[in-house]
Every structure is written in structure tokens, then in C-alpha cells.
Design a protein around this motif. Structure first.
Motif, PDB file in Angstrom:
ATOM      1  N   MET A 188      -1.922  10.433  -2.700  1.00 10.24           N
ATOM      2  CA  MET A 188      -1.468  11.771  -2.908  1.00 10.24           C
ATOM      3  C   MET A 188      -1.792  12.567  -1.638  1.00 10.24           C
ATOM      4  N   HIS A 189      -2.800  12.411  -0.715  1.00  8.01           N
ATOM      5  CA  HIS A 189      -3.173  12.926   0.502  1.00  8.01           C
ATOM      6  C   HIS A 189      -1.995  12.834   1.479  1.00  8.01           C
ATOM      7  N   ALA A 190      -1.537  11.553   1.685  1.00 13.04           N
ATOM      8  CA  ALA A 190      -0.450  11.317   2.371  1.00 13.04           C
ATOM      9  C   ALA A 190       0.964  12.151   1.810  1.00 13.04           C
ATOM     10  N   PHE A 216       2.721  14.850   4.096  1.00 13.31           N
ATOM     11  CA  PHE A 216       4.051  14.906   4.381  1.00 13.31           C
ATOM     12  C   PHE A 216       4.712  16.344   3.884  1.00 13.31           C
ATOM     13  N   LEU A 217       4.410  16.965   2.737  1.00 17.55           N
ATOM     14  CA  LEU A 217       4.923  18.182   2.516  1.00 17.55           C
ATOM     15  C   LEU A 217       4.838  19.208   3.369  1.00 17.55           C
ATOM     16  N   ARG A 218       3.633  19.292   3.879  1.00 13.24           N
ATOM     17  CA  ARG A 218       3.101  20.284   4.927  1.00 13.24           C
ATOM     18  C   ARG A 218       3.885  20.216   6.061  1.00 13.24           C
ATOM     19  N   ASP A 219       3.352  18.929   6.567  1.00 12.61           N
ATOM     20  CA  ASP A 219       3.877  18.715   8.111  1.00 12.61           C
ATOM     21  C   ASP A 219       5.426  18.346   8.327  1.00 12.61           C
ATOM     22  N   GLY A 223       0.777  -1.131   0.124  1.00 12.00           N
ATOM     23  CA  GLY A 223       0.150   0.149  -0.096  1.00 12.00           C
ATOM     24  C   GLY A 223       0.870   1.334   0.027  1.00 12.00           C
ATOM     25  N   LEU A 224       2.018   1.158  -0.501  1.00 13.45           N
ATOM     26  CA  LEU A 224       3.097   2.263  -0.593  1.00 13.45           C
ATOM     27  C   LEU A 224       3.087   2.706  -2.214  1.00 13.45           C
ATOM     28  N   GLY A 225       2.462   2.676  -2.867  1.00 16.62           N
ATOM     29  CA  GLY A 225       2.858   2.807  -4.102  1.00 16.62           C
ATOM     30  C   GLY A 225       2.781   4.086  -4.849  1.00 16.62           C
ATOM     31  N   PHE A 226       2.581   5.136  -3.837  1.00 19.09           N
ATOM     32  CA  PHE A 226       2.664   6.497  -4.471  1.00 19.09           C
ATOM     33  C   PHE A 226       4.244   6.888  -4.350  1.00 19.09           C
TER      34      PHE A 226
END
Length: 165
Positions: free
Chosen positions: A117-119, A123-126, A64-67
Motif C-alpha cells: 500500500m505504501h508503494a 505511485f499515486l502521489r509521485d 513481492g509484487l502482490g499488491f
């Protein structure tokens, strides 16, 4: 060390970089040695730092880490202190599977793996932007991975291994 790689060392390295689960006996058999001399060669290559570690490669899609995203990162002010701070922070982020300093208009190239994409946005923001060090990020989402290998191209440094792999 590439100048001192004989044919047996090169073959050992080629075998274990493609399958780290091979036993010393299996490697020895494939390179024409007995187990003890083969183990000594592997140990010498480890001690010299040629073999850094042995790992298992997981299927990220099945987990489930395909992004996957490549990001170029430009720091606001690339001072030594800011570079050191950014690099220290990056080493602690599991989503970053590769980080390199690069030439050109960016300071870093990151390879990031998340669930979706949400994760990635979280990641970018936090984690990245909250550092207060970044002035610009350009992200490129991986649509399909064409080639992904951890194997060093030994054929470029050893005549005993095919340059094609």
C-alpha cells in the motif's frame, strides 16, 4: 481473420496461448502436421498480427509484487492534448500493467501492481498526481484474484475449440 481460421490454425493458437514454450515440433505433433508446415502456419499468424508476441507469465506474489489495485481516473480537462499526454506518461510507468479508455464518468481504468500500500501511495502521489492532469482517482484494492488469464476465448470465433476453453 477469424473467418479464415481453420481447425489447425485454431488448435495451434489454442496450444501456444496456453504454453508459449512448446516447440514447433511439439505443436506440429499435437495438431497432426510435420514441423515445416506448422512453422509456416505460425509464421503466417504472426505476420497477420494474430500472434502479437510470446511471453512468460511470472508469479507476482513470489516476486513481492502482490499488491494489485484497479483505479478509475478522471482527467481535469479531457482535451486531446491531455488525453495524449496522460497516455504517453502511462505507457512509461511499469506499475501500470493495463490501461484502457472507458465509457462513463471516468476517462481511464488502470490496473496497477506494486509491492504494498505504501508503494501504491507513492505511485499515486509521485507519478499520477504529479502529472497535473487528474481531477479524481477511485481505487479498488484486489483482495483475491478469482480468474486471471491472458487466453483469448477462441471458442467464440472458432467451432474447432470448445467455448469453455
Amino acid at each position: 481473420m477469424s473467418e479464415t481460421l481453420d481447425s489447425v490454425d485454431a488448435k495451434i493458437l489454442d496450444l501456444i496461448q496456453h504454453d508459449a514454450a512448446l516447440s514447433v515440433a511439439e505443436i506440429a505433433d499435437r495438431v497432426g502436421l510435420s514441423s515445416s508446415p506448422c512453422w509456416r502456419r505460425i509464421k503466417r499468424l504472426e505476420d497477420a498480427g494474430v500472434i502479437q508476441r510470446r511471453v512468460t507469465i511470472l508469479d507476482r506474489d513470489l516476486l513481492g509484487l502482490g499488491f494489485e489495485v484497479y483505479c478509475t481516473v478522471k482527467l481535469s480537462l479531457p482535451t486531446k492534448e491531455n488525453l495524449d499526454s496522460f497516455e504517453t506518461a502511462i505507457t512509461k510507468l511499469p506499475e501500470v500493467v493495463q490501461c484502457a479508455t472507458v465509457t462513463g464518468s471516468a476517462d481511464y481504468e488502470l490496473r496497477v501492481v506494486t509491492r504494498d500500500m505504501h508503494a501504491f501511495d507513492d505511485f499515486l502521489r509521485d507519478k499520477i498526481l504529479s502529472l497535473g492532469l487528474v481531477s479524481n482517482i477511485e481505487s479498488r484494492i484486489v483482495i483475491r484474484s478469482v480468474k486471471n488469464t491472458t487466453a483469448a476465448p477462441l471458442g467464440l470465433v472458432s467451432p474447432y475449440i470448445s467455448a469453455q476453453g
